[in-house]
Design an enzyme around this catalytic site. Sequence first.
Site, PDB file in Angstrom:
ATOM      1  N   CYS A 116       0.816  -1.219   0.000  1.00 37.90           N
ATOM      2  CA  CYS A 116       0.000   0.000   0.000  1.00 37.90           C
ATOM      3  C   CYS A 116       0.850   1.270   0.000  1.00 37.90           C
ATOM      4  O   CYS A 116       0.352   2.355  -0.280  1.00 37.90           O
ATOM      5  CB  CYS A 116      -0.950  -0.012   1.185  1.00 37.90           C
ATOM      6  SG  CYS A 116      -2.114  -1.376   1.043  1.00 37.90           S
ATOM      7  N   HIS A 256      -3.558   6.977   2.148  1.00 38.27           N
ATOM      8  CA  HIS A 256      -3.917   5.666   1.626  1.00 38.27           C
ATOM      9  C   HIS A 256      -5.304   5.301   2.144  1.00 38.27           C
ATOM     10  O   HIS A 256      -5.634   5.573   3.300  1.00 38.27           O
ATOM     11  CB  HIS A 256      -2.878   4.642   2.092  1.00 38.27           C
ATOM     12  CG  HIS A 256      -3.270   3.235   1.802  1.00 38.27           C
ATOM     13  ND1 HIS A 256      -3.611   2.819   0.530  1.00 38.27           N
ATOM     14  CD2 HIS A 256      -3.408   2.141   2.605  1.00 38.27           C
ATOM     15  CE1 HIS A 256      -3.922   1.532   0.577  1.00 38.27           C
ATOM     16  NE2 HIS A 256      -3.808   1.098   1.811  1.00 38.27           N
ATOM     17  N   ASN A 286      -9.978  -0.440  -1.102  1.00 37.29           N
ATOM     18  CA  ASN A 286      -8.520  -0.325  -1.020  1.00 37.29           C
ATOM     19  C   ASN A 286      -7.920  -0.871  -2.320  1.00 37.29           C
ATOM     20  O   ASN A 286      -7.913  -2.080  -2.546  1.00 37.29           O
ATOM     21  CB  ASN A 286      -8.034  -1.120   0.194  1.00 37.29           C
ATOM     22  CG  ASN A 286      -6.529  -1.044   0.382  1.00 37.29           C
ATOM     23  OD1 ASN A 286      -5.812  -0.542  -0.475  1.00 37.29           O
ATOM     24  ND2 ASN A 286      -6.052  -1.556   1.501  1.00 37.29           N
TER      25      ASN A 286
HETATM   26  O1  UT7 Z   1      -3.899  -1.388   3.215  1.00 37.76           O
HETATM   27  C1  UT7 Z   1      -3.168  -1.821   4.301  1.00 37.76           C
HETATM   28  C2  UT7 Z   1      -3.661  -3.012   4.823  1.00 37.76           C
HETATM   29  N1  UT7 Z   1      -4.897  -3.221   5.407  1.00 37.76           N
HETATM   30  C3  UT7 Z   1      -5.447  -2.480   6.368  1.00 37.76           C
HETATM   31  O2  UT7 Z   1      -5.018  -1.412   6.720  1.00 37.76           O
HETATM   32  C4  UT7 Z   1      -6.621  -3.112   7.058  1.00 37.76           C
HETATM   33  C5  UT7 Z   1      -6.517  -2.913   8.525  1.00 37.76           C
HETATM   34  N2  UT7 Z   1      -7.572  -3.597   9.269  1.00 37.76           N
HETATM   35  C6  UT7 Z   1      -8.870  -3.260   9.183  1.00 37.76           C
HETATM   36  O3  UT7 Z   1      -9.254  -2.399   8.417  1.00 37.76           O
HETATM   37  C7  UT7 Z   1      -9.830  -3.943  10.131  1.00 37.76           C
HETATM   38  O4  UT7 Z   1      -9.109  -4.668  11.072  1.00 37.76           O
HETATM   39  C8  UT7 Z   1     -10.844  -4.869   9.405  1.00 37.76           C
HETATM   40  C9  UT7 Z   1     -11.836  -4.054   8.597  1.00 37.76           C
HETATM   41  C10 UT7 Z   1     -10.105  -5.858   8.518  1.00 37.76           C
HETATM   42  C11 UT7 Z   1     -11.646  -5.644  10.439  1.00 37.76           C
HETATM   43  O5  UT7 Z   1     -12.311  -4.761  11.319  1.00 37.76           O
HETATM   44  P1  UT7 Z   1     -12.247  -4.950  12.885  1.00 37.76           P
HETATM   45  O6  UT7 Z   1     -13.096  -3.920  13.465  1.00 37.76           O
HETATM   46  O7  UT7 Z   1     -10.794  -4.980  13.277  1.00 37.76           O
HETATM   47  O8  UT7 Z   1     -12.943  -6.336  13.077  1.00 37.76           O
HETATM   48  P2  UT7 Z   1     -12.323  -7.680  13.670  1.00 37.76           P
HETATM   49  O9  UT7 Z   1     -11.284  -8.226  12.754  1.00 37.76           O
HETATM   50  O10 UT7 Z   1     -11.951  -7.454  15.102  1.00 37.76           O
HETATM   51  O11 UT7 Z   1     -13.583  -8.605  13.600  1.00 37.76           O
HETATM   52  C12 UT7 Z   1     -14.738  -8.354  14.369  1.00 37.76           C
HETATM   53  C13 UT7 Z   1     -15.806  -9.342  13.966  1.00 37.76           C
HETATM   54  C14 UT7 Z   1     -15.298 -10.773  13.873  1.00 37.76           C
HETATM   55  O12 UT7 Z   1     -16.315 -11.626  14.331  1.00 37.76           O
HETATM   56  P3  UT7 Z   1     -16.218 -12.268  15.785  1.00 37.76           P
HETATM   57  O13 UT7 Z   1     -14.945 -13.041  15.814  1.00 37.76           O
HETATM   58  O14 UT7 Z   1     -16.236 -11.103  16.730  1.00 37.76           O
HETATM   59  O15 UT7 Z   1     -17.454 -13.121  15.842  1.00 37.76           O
HETATM   60  C15 UT7 Z   1     -15.124 -10.983  12.406  1.00 37.76           C
HETATM   61  O16 UT7 Z   1     -15.274 -12.326  12.025  1.00 37.76           O
HETATM   62  O17 UT7 Z   1     -16.276  -8.991  12.661  1.00 37.76           O
HETATM   63  C16 UT7 Z   1     -16.274 -10.154  11.846  1.00 37.76           C
HETATM   64  N3  UT7 Z   1     -16.109  -9.772  10.467  1.00 37.76           N
HETATM   65  C17 UT7 Z   1     -17.150  -9.504   9.664  1.00 37.76           C
HETATM   66  N4  UT7 Z   1     -18.471  -9.498   9.891  1.00 37.76           N
HETATM   67  C18 UT7 Z   1     -19.265  -9.166   8.870  1.00 37.76           C
HETATM   68  C19 UT7 Z   1     -14.957  -9.631   9.775  1.00 37.76           C
HETATM   69  N5  UT7 Z   1     -15.241  -9.276   8.510  1.00 37.76           N
HETATM   70  C20 UT7 Z   1     -16.589  -9.196   8.427  1.00 37.76           C
HETATM   71  C21 UT7 Z   1     -17.472  -8.877   7.389  1.00 37.76           C
HETATM   72  N6  UT7 Z   1     -18.796  -8.872   7.645  1.00 37.76           N
HETATM   73  N7  UT7 Z   1     -17.052  -8.552   6.131  1.00 37.76           N
END
Ligand code: UT7
Length: 331
Positions: A116, A256, A286
Amino acid sequence: MSHRIPAKITGVAGYVPPRVMTNDDFAKTLDTSDAWIRERTGIRERHIAEKGVASSHMATEAAKLLLAQTGTDPAEINMIVVGSVTPDMFFPATACLVQDRLGAKKAWGFDLSAACSGFAYALTVGAQFVGAGTHKKVLVIGSDKMSAILDYKDRATCVLFGDGAGAVLLEPAGANEGILDFHHDVDGSGGQYLYMPGGGSLNPSTHETVDKNMHVVHQEGSNVFKYAVRRMAEVAAELVERNGFKNDDLALVVPHQANLRIIRAMQDRLGLDDSKVMVNIDRYGNTTAGTIPLGLRDAVAQGRLKKGDLVLLMAVGAGFTTGSILLRWAY
Ligand code: UT7
């Protein structure tokens, strides 16, 4: 110490493929929803390239628009640098494919892999050649077909990314314009949190690597999120301060676009209002190396950049890589 490079951006263009995939499209096949994706990421839709359309094709489209818009003959281009983690193939480099399609007969070039931060890294590298006085016109491109390396069964990654490319032209700058400073760093200990394990020399492609799902993006989202939130704000503030500016002097930050919450956290730490922060993640998701040039393109189209404006480009990506550039907009 700041690192001025007497090089300036004299044009910007971008390309996203026509096909749009909305959050509701994902909800048809995955346990997700438009509400979750919008609230947790800020993304509403992203563009997805058709089969047969690769990073080089999107890069070429963006470059062609840029050359037309700036009235540049392809033979005037001295160098092409492409930031990408989704090159068409290992070799030849995407830059070579673009060079041929543009008919940029006098250009050399290469690809650069910084995820990125790829566009920011490529911009600094390209600018060094312009600043050194050896190159007059350098094409810097960020292009990624992320849909080629996503697992569309993994809701935690596939909803985040889109396909797209952006390109800028770099030319020699006068005294009070162009790149004022840059900062890049790597924290390789973060490599384990965002990577694609298969297909390289460590795990060459085999039936086994396919069966083990090794040819797609693997991410521990919350670790990447925390690192990005911290470094985006830290580096942005440091660049502004060491050049004798206040955060308020910034006319526009083009960050970004990985997650709207990461962008807003940086914005809050810098004390900037919405008018000073470019956001288009809602429409493109992204696009990895494509986000910053697409952000610049949209900012120009929306009349948000004028000559003399102090602009900050800011990225954190897989690696971990950090790339930031402070510049005075030159046209
Ligand atoms: O470009 C550089 C690289 N990437 C980034 O900068 C991405 C950085 N990370 C993020 O943007 C966030 O961490 C995410 C958007 C990937 C995830 O958001 P989060 O608020 O950190 O959620 P989480 O990973 O803590 O997950 C919370 C819950 C989980 O369920 P449980 O385990 O609490 O039951 C996930 O399974 O949200 C669930 N989850 C979803 N639910 C519905 C993860 N993806 C989804 C989804 N729809 N698409």
